[in-house]
Enzyme design. Structure first.
Site, PDB file in Angstrom:
ATOM      1  N   GLU A  31       0.788  -1.222   0.000  1.00  0.00           N
ATOM      2  CA  GLU A  31       0.000   0.000   0.000  1.00  0.00           C
ATOM      3  C   GLU A  31       0.829   1.286   0.000  1.00  0.00           C
ATOM      4  OE1 GLU A  31      -3.322   0.367  -0.322  1.00  0.00           O
ATOM      5  OE2 GLU A  31      -3.407  -1.798  -0.644  1.00  0.00           O
ATOM      6  N   SER A  54     -56.071 -14.725  35.950  1.00  0.00           N
ATOM      7  CA  SER A  54     -55.990 -15.772  36.968  1.00  0.00           C
ATOM      8  C   SER A  54     -54.565 -16.132  37.353  1.00  0.00           C
ATOM      9  CB  SER A  54     -56.720 -17.029  36.486  1.00  0.00           C
ATOM     10  OG  SER A  54     -58.096 -16.787  36.370  1.00  0.00           O
TER      11      SER A  54
END
Length: 791
Positions: free
Chosen positions: A181, A462
């Protein structure tokens, strides 16, 4: 002459104005660049988002662990099964009958690293771990397998990065990247004129753009500040910014920022940025453990991560890798022998781990807690949050919800009508520690992020009755024992009408039938409303609300008669925690969502603390557990057994008015679980809790716990078992059959329903008890028969 001077003066003015017009934007640009550089290259940029992990799998001597549990965990993390005879490499495993060898990968959190290493687990009969050894045959106290990632929050969105310090990056990786690079990185001031000239010649010859001349510094500025569009103006801005960057920071800082920023591919929707994340994604290694060939492959794909992806284009990736190795050889950075060995080696790619959105509702929940405690900025501080979530159970929970809702919609197509889809929530926790093990906040996180397990306030119906029962059964014993409530206390199941400020309240049973007298146990097992409405009125809504709060419910409870039937809204998480107190023998553990939190340096910011208090006596809550076990065996929860679950379990269904909410909540000795099903807009689903929520509950428990018979609930001291007639609640005897019932000591009935009864007495032996219960009544009956015959 004056005219000439005037003209020259105007020319200077124009020139000065043009210069000033150029200087101002350039100065502003430099100031902007300086601010951006400080923001992106400073400490904050290196920290990144906060990462969330499921609880790690920990193996210790003496524990029992299933082989499939270990293998599935490793597969989900992308480990490969070893097929080599020479040994097990890092990122591989081999599980034989009594010896498990695992090449543990290193686990990195920024600058903190668990180095991993080979672990050998010796397993005896019954999948019991007998010993743990490392690669050098040294004894280990435990083996921690890396945790499964669950996602990240904060930082830059849709980016996956593991920041690393330059000191942790191998020299051969740095050499490989600079070789391909920017070979003159340490010799230019931000851009390389020599490279620019060479690239220009190449582009002219090719009559197009075939070669770039960007230095690493320019690439960094482009990635941080500019778009990817190529143009002369952008290249000029890029060069200016690169010069400013080089003037502001030294080469090492720029190189480190580049290594952490460079784009290296895609992991699904997440962009892989930085060599730390790339090393983990491609090779399952910490960046510090990368070999030369692996380093060259990473360096080679920088030019085009998608074009040279080793997964999609392996030959192209290998060609780029070999080019990097050749350039390193040409520069004298590696020898011929090293070059040949690296070029011959296989890429050794990691098997791709499973990608899923499992646990996203839970991640959001934990993130909210962190923000509430430390502020929004905490999520940008690069923390590692190790949560209590068990990924195996989480997947079982998500599967149960998904398949459960699909089953309901296939059986009842009407549930698919309307604007909003049918929803469900599930939360499971460990009763003794309060650790949340699984959480599902809805059927699809991608569609709605609203977490119904935590934030949805719905009537429990319930399923609230066990709390009412505990409020009655734990009444103070400052009254005569015969007046204390027990499971054998009878309640009236007859029409009831109560005047309230909002009108006449007339509760009814689910089948609109009445049964006369029934015990508290019978009413709870069969989920009868009217007897529990009477019980609630007798003990009072204040005591019910107080009991609920002691169980961990924090939502507001309205002090009205209907509170006993679950009219006040609560969340699934609250109900799971309340039932967890029953499972934990009255101990109310504080909720826990995290095992530990590490900062960027690896220091512990928070570790798991187990706190709580003994809210109720173990004997009191065991009475409720006993009744809820009966609900599973004989009552509204019996469908749980028909679905194959055999483990000891106590559970209760819940259904609200007009069937708007369906619940099923229960617990085993190790897990407390709540399931809710309904519509967000409150429409009726037309189904009870046993029909809609129980199948999801059962599917989860079958996957999470198993179908085999497990440990029973521990029976605490302070109880006694007496045979009681279920119709009258009195002691059983000849001619008056009964069943065994459990009582707090000193609260069992002293009156028998048998006409042959004599007052209870204490027994010195089982033989005396047997004589009084069976032989004496028979003798009495024989005497009466003789007397009748004589008359």
């Amino acid at each position: 002459m004056r005219a000439w001077n005037w003209v020259r003066t105007r020319s200077w003015v124009r020139t000065g104005a043009k210069s000033l017009g150029l200087i101002i934007p350039v100065s502003l640009a430099l100031v902007t660049v300086e601010a951006l550089m400080r923001a992106h290259l400073g400490e904050a940029d290196q920290q990144g988002p906060t990462r969330f992990y499921a609880r790690p799998l920990i193996v210790e001597p003496g524990m029992t662990i299933d082989r499939s549990t270990v293998e599935n965990h490793l597969k989900r993390l992308g480990y490969n099964r070893s097929r080599s005879r020479r040994g097990v490499a890092i990122g591989e495993y081999r599980l034989s009958y009594n010896r498990w060898t695992i090449g543990r990968r290193a686990f990195r959190h920024n600058n903190w690293v668990d180095p991993g290493g080979t672990a050998v687990v010796h397993v005896g009969s019954g999948s019991r771990v007998t010993s743990l050894r490392d690669a050098d045959d040294r004894s280990l106290r435990s083996v921690v397998l890396e945790p499964e990632p669950m996602g990240s929050v904060g930082g830059r969105s849709l980016e996956d990065r593991i920041p690393v310090d330059l000191s942790h990056v191998p020299h051969h990786l740095v050499d490989a990247i600079l070789t391909i690079e920017d070979q003159r990185f340490f010799h230019h001031a931000g851009f390389d004129a020599r490279r620019i000239l060479g690239a220009a010649v190449a582009n002219v010859r090719a009559r197009g753009f075939v070669q770039g001349a960007s230095t690493i510094t320019q690439q960094l500025t482009k990635n941080l500040f500019l778009s990817a569009k190529r143009s002369p103006i952008r290249k000029l801005r890029e060069a200016m910014m690169a010069l400013a960057l080089e003037a502001r920071y030294d080469k090492e800082t720029i190189l480190q920022a580049y290594l952490n920023e460079i784009y290296l591919g895609q992991n699904g929707a997440l962009a892989i940025h930085g060599v730390g994340s790339a090393a983990s994604y491609y090779f399952g290694k910490d960046v510090s453990q990368l070999g030369l060939a692996e380093a060259a492959l990473l360096a080679g794909i920088i030019r085009g991560p998608n074009l040279y992806s080793p997964y999609r284009h392996p030959e192209a990736a290998r060609g780029r890798r070999d080019l990097v190795l050749q350039l390193m050889l040409d520069r004298g950075q590696i020898s011929e022998d090293v070059f040949r060995e690296a070029a011959r080696s296989e890429p050794g790619l990691r098997r791709q781990p499973e990608r899923s959105r499992s646990g996203r509702y839970f991640v959001d929940f934990v993130a909210r807690q962190l923000v509430a405690e430390h502020g929004r900025e905490v999520l940008d501080n690069g923390l590692a949050v190790f949560t209590t979530l068990d990924m195996r159970l989480q997947r079982a929970a998500e599967d149960a919800v998904q398949k459960g809702l699909e089953r309901l919609e296939s059986y009842y197509p009407r549930l698919t009508h309307g604007e909003s889809p049918l929803q469900a929530a599930l939360v499971a926790l460990e009763p003794r520690t309060g650790q949340i093990l699984a959480m599902v906040g809805g059927r699809d996180y991608g569609t709605t992020q609203f977490n119904r397990a935590v934030w949805a306030l719905r009537q429990p119906g319930s399923s609230f009755k066990p709390i009412v029962a505990l409020a009655a059964l734990s009444q103070p014993r400052d009254v005569d024992s015969d007046a204390a409530f027990t499971l054998a206390t009878t309640l009236e199941d007859r029409p009831l009408a109560v005047e309230t400020p909002t009108g006449l309240w007339e509760p009814a049973n689910y089948d609109n039938r009445f049964r006369g007298e029934i015990t508290i146990r019978g009413a709870l097992e069969r989920s009868l409303n009217v007897p529990f409405a009477r019980l609630g009125m007798e003990i009072g809504p204040q005591r019910i609300a107080g009991t609920a709060h002691r169980l961990g419910i924090q939502s507001q409870l309205h002090l009205v008669p209907s509170l006993a039937l679950g009219s006040s809204e609560v969340t699934p998480l609250e109900m799971a925690r309340a039932f967890g107190v029953f499972a934990a023998a009255g101990y109310r553990a504080d909720l826990n969502t995290t095992i530990g939190v590490l900062d960027r340096s690896g220091d512990v910011l928070r570790r798991l603390t187990r706190t709580g208090e003994q809210a109720f006596a173990p004997a009191e809550v065991y009475l409720v557990t006993s009744a809820l076990q009966g609900a599973v065996e004989r009552g509204t929860g019996r469908g749980l057994r028909s679905m194959g679950f055999r483990e000891p379990v106590a559970a209760k269904s819940g259904t609200t008015n007009d069937f708007r909410d369906a619940w099923f909540i229960g617990y085993t000795p190790s897990i407390s679980l709540a399931v809710w099903v309904g519509f967000d807009d409150g429409r009726s689903i037309g189904l009870s809790g046993s029909n809609a929520a129980l199948p999801i509950f059962a599917r989860f428990l079958n996957d999470a716990v198993g179908r085999e018979r497990g440990d029973e609930f521990a029976v605490p001291s302070g109880l006694e078992v007496v045979e009681v007639n279920q119709e009258t609640g009195l002691l059983a005897g000849p001619g008056c059959r009964g069943e065994a019932e459990v009582f707090l000591q000193g609260t069992a009935p002293t009156t028998s329903c048998s006409r042959y009864w004599s007052p209870r007495r204490s027994y010195s032996s089982d033989r005396d008890r047997w004589y009084d219960r069976l032989v004496r009544p028979l003798i009495a009956e024989l005497r009466r028969s003789l007397q009748r015959g004589g008359n």
